[in-house]
Design a protein around this motif. Sequence first.
Motif, PDB file in Angstrom:
ATOM      1  N   ALA A  73       0.824  -1.206   0.000  1.00 21.23           N
ATOM      2  CA  ALA A  73       0.000   0.000   0.000  1.00 21.23           C
ATOM      3  C   ALA A  73       0.858   1.257   0.000  1.00 21.23           C
ATOM      4  N   LEU A  74       1.901   1.288   0.824  1.00 22.36           N
ATOM      5  CA  LEU A  74       2.762   2.466   0.909  1.00 22.36           C
ATOM      6  C   LEU A  74       3.507   2.712  -0.396  1.00 22.36           C
ATOM      7  N   SER A  75       4.033   1.650  -0.991  1.00 21.57           N
ATOM      8  CA  SER A  75       4.787   1.810  -2.238  1.00 21.57           C
ATOM      9  C   SER A  75       3.890   2.257  -3.387  1.00 21.57           C
ATOM     10  N   VAL A  76       2.694   1.650  -3.495  1.00 26.56           N
ATOM     11  CA  VAL A  76       1.772   2.037  -4.573  1.00 26.56           C
ATOM     12  C   VAL A  76       1.308   3.480  -4.386  1.00 26.56           C
ATOM     13  N   LEU A  77       0.982   3.862  -3.153  1.00 30.13           N
ATOM     14  CA  LEU A  77       0.536   5.224  -2.895  1.00 30.13           C
ATOM     15  C   LEU A  77       1.619   6.239  -3.248  1.00 30.13           C
ATOM     16  N   SER A  78       2.856   5.925  -2.899  1.00 33.64           N
ATOM     17  CA  SER A  78       3.967   6.822  -3.210  1.00 33.64           C
ATOM     18  C   SER A  78       4.151   6.961  -4.714  1.00 33.64           C
ATOM     19  N   VAL A  79       4.101   5.844  -5.436  1.00 30.43           N
ATOM     20  CA  VAL A  79       4.260   5.892  -6.891  1.00 30.43           C
ATOM     21  C   VAL A  79       3.117   6.663  -7.534  1.00 30.43           C
ATOM     22  N   MET A  80       1.902   6.484  -7.022  1.00 33.54           N
ATOM     23  CA  MET A  80       0.758   7.191  -7.597  1.00 33.54           C
ATOM     24  C   MET A  80       0.872   8.694  -7.415  1.00 33.54           C
ATOM     25  N   LEU A  81       1.335   9.144  -6.246  1.00 32.84           N
ATOM     26  CA  LEU A  81       1.526  10.575  -6.028  1.00 32.84           C
ATOM     27  C   LEU A  81       2.557  11.139  -7.010  1.00 32.84           C
ATOM     28  N   CYS A  82       3.643  10.380  -7.222  1.00 30.68           N
ATOM     29  CA  CYS A  82       4.663  10.805  -8.187  1.00 30.68           C
ATOM     30  C   CYS A  82       4.103  10.816  -9.600  1.00 30.68           C
ATOM     31  N   THR A  83       3.256   9.842  -9.910  1.00 36.84           N
ATOM     32  CA  THR A  83       2.649   9.770 -11.241  1.00 36.84           C
ATOM     33  C   THR A  83       1.756  10.972 -11.494  1.00 36.84           C
ATOM     34  N   LEU A  84       0.884  11.268 -10.525  1.00 32.81           N
ATOM     35  CA  LEU A  84      -0.033  12.394 -10.681  1.00 32.81           C
ATOM     36  C   LEU A  84       0.720  13.715 -10.796  1.00 32.81           C
ATOM     37  N   ALA A  85       1.772  13.867  -9.993  1.00 28.98           N
ATOM     38  CA  ALA A  85       2.550  15.100 -10.035  1.00 28.98           C
ATOM     39  C   ALA A  85       3.301  15.256 -11.356  1.00 28.98           C
ATOM     40  N   THR A  86       3.569  14.148 -12.033  1.00 27.10           N
ATOM     41  CA  THR A  86       4.322  14.205 -13.293  1.00 27.10           C
ATOM     42  C   THR A  86       3.410  14.423 -14.490  1.00 27.10           C
ATOM     43  N   VAL A  87       2.335  13.640 -14.580  1.00 30.55           N
ATOM     44  CA  VAL A  87       1.481  13.704 -15.771  1.00 30.55           C
ATOM     45  C   VAL A  87       0.442  14.815 -15.688  1.00 30.55           C
ATOM     46  N   CYS A  88       0.294  15.430 -14.508  1.00 28.20           N
ATOM     47  CA  CYS A  88      -0.569  16.604 -14.372  1.00 28.20           C
ATOM     48  C   CYS A  88       0.237  17.653 -13.618  1.00 28.20           C
ATOM     49  N   ASP A  89       0.742  18.651 -14.330  1.00 26.37           N
ATOM     50  CA  ASP A  89       1.741  19.549 -13.747  1.00 26.37           C
ATOM     51  C   ASP A  89       1.129  20.563 -12.777  1.00 26.37           C
ATOM     52  N   ALA A  90       1.999  21.426 -12.238  1.00 25.55           N
ATOM     53  CA  ALA A  90       1.575  22.402 -11.230  1.00 25.55           C
ATOM     54  C   ALA A  90       0.600  23.426 -11.782  1.00 25.55           C
ATOM     55  N   SER A  91       0.539  23.577 -13.111  1.00 32.39           N
ATOM     56  CA  SER A  91      -0.410  24.499 -13.746  1.00 32.39           C
ATOM     57  C   SER A  91      -1.739  23.820 -14.041  1.00 32.39           C
ATOM     58  N   HIS A  92      -1.928  22.601 -13.492  1.00 28.04           N
ATOM     59  CA  HIS A  92      -3.180  21.837 -13.646  1.00 28.04           C
ATOM     60  C   HIS A  92      -3.453  21.500 -15.113  1.00 28.04           C
ATOM     61  N   ARG A  93      -2.401  21.120 -15.795  1.00 25.83           N
ATOM     62  CA  ARG A  93      -2.522  20.690 -17.190  1.00 25.83           C
ATOM     63  C   ARG A  93      -2.072  19.247 -17.316  1.00 25.83           C
ATOM     64  N   ILE A  94      -2.807  18.471 -18.087  1.00 19.50           N
ATOM     65  CA  ILE A  94      -2.404  17.088 -18.358  1.00 19.50           C
ATOM     66  C   ILE A  94      -1.267  17.113 -19.364  1.00 19.50           C
ATOM     67  N   ARG A  95      -0.238  16.317 -19.082  1.00 12.92           N
ATOM     68  CA  ARG A  95       0.963  16.300 -19.924  1.00 12.92           C
ATOM     69  C   ARG A  95       1.122  14.925 -20.579  1.00 12.92           C
ATOM     70  N   PRO A  96       0.424  14.683 -21.697  1.00  9.63           N
ATOM     71  CA  PRO A  96       0.575  13.399 -22.376  1.00  9.63           C
ATOM     72  C   PRO A  96       1.968  13.171 -22.941  1.00  9.63           C
ATOM     73  N   ASP A  97       2.729  14.269 -23.124  1.00  8.80           N
ATOM     74  CA  ASP A  97       4.080  14.135 -23.645  1.00  8.80           C
ATOM     75  C   ASP A  97       5.015  13.454 -22.647  1.00  8.80           C
ATOM     76  N   ARG A  98       4.587  13.352 -21.404  1.00  7.31           N
ATOM     77  CA  ARG A  98       5.396  12.696 -20.383  1.00  7.31           C
ATOM     78  C   ARG A  98       5.033  11.220 -20.210  1.00  7.31           C
ATOM     79  N   ILE A  99       4.098  10.738 -20.987  1.00  8.34           N
ATOM     80  CA  ILE A  99       3.701   9.324 -20.956  1.00  8.34           C
ATOM     81  C   ILE A  99       4.206   8.668 -22.227  1.00  8.34           C
TER      82      ILE A  99
END
Length: 297
Positions: free
Chosen positions: A236-262
């Motif tokens: 649970a801890l490892s998946v939750l940590s990876v998911m937070l990193c995933t969300l922070a990467t593919v949806c940037d601080a400007s609240h835009r989805i970044r498909p170029d990072r996938i």
Amino acid sequence: MSDDQPPLTYFNVGLAFSFITLDAVLSLVFGLGIGTTLVVAAVRCVVQLSVMSLILDSIFAANNPWGVAGIVLVLNLLGAFEAVFNKSKKRFTNMFPFVLMSLLISVVPISLAGSAAMRRNPIWKPNQFIPVSGMLLGNAISAIGVGSSTILKEFTDNRDKIETYLAMGASRFEACKPVARDALKLALLPTVNQMSVIGLISIPGLMTGAVLGGASVDQAGKLQMILMFMISASSALSVLSVMLCTLATVCDASHRIRPDRIYGTETVLSGGVKSLGRLVTRGWKKVAPRKLGGGRS
């Protein structure tokens, strides 16, 4: 092995490998398309366990904490590589370091705490700490693979739904919360199901090994309980940590989805197997006409 039980040889392993061969033949007959995957996985199993046996034999004999730390670090590196490149069909930018960090902060502390709960002294004892860490890693890797693949697939296939939430003023984490919740449930489903049926329908591996090793059934059961709680917590801890990193990467601080990072559409292993299959097929097409034609030009 105990004195009253003969040692196992690779002949015995070969007999068991025939079960995989049977499955591969059935797959070929019925056109299921899993025969190659089964055989490759079985060969990997033999090679990896053989190498691991040689390495761990010397680590156990040395009984050195630095040797234990080194092998655990290597296991985490290999686990991160497996989770990113062989368990996830889709990947995102900087996924490998994020997964490695998530494994280290979840598996290592919980392994240490679990060893203390098992009353191991010292807690880093090689023949106990390393196998337990390996079991936690194996389950965490599978959970990370399912969770990250699910959430990246949602960002690719259902991007418009997430963008609708963002357009209505939701933050990136609020918009992605339903996706992350479903992915987390799916990733932890095997672990939850295993805890639900363990001891009632199935007899787990650690408990069986402890009983065969001479421990009482009561003690073996308590060890298995502790291990299952460790597996659940680390997954649970490892998946939750990876998911937070995933969300922070593919949806940037400007609240835009970044498909170029996938990126990535298949695993490294499946791609390698397919490439090998194409190479063998091309070679056979070149050789077969000569054999069938009797060598005539």
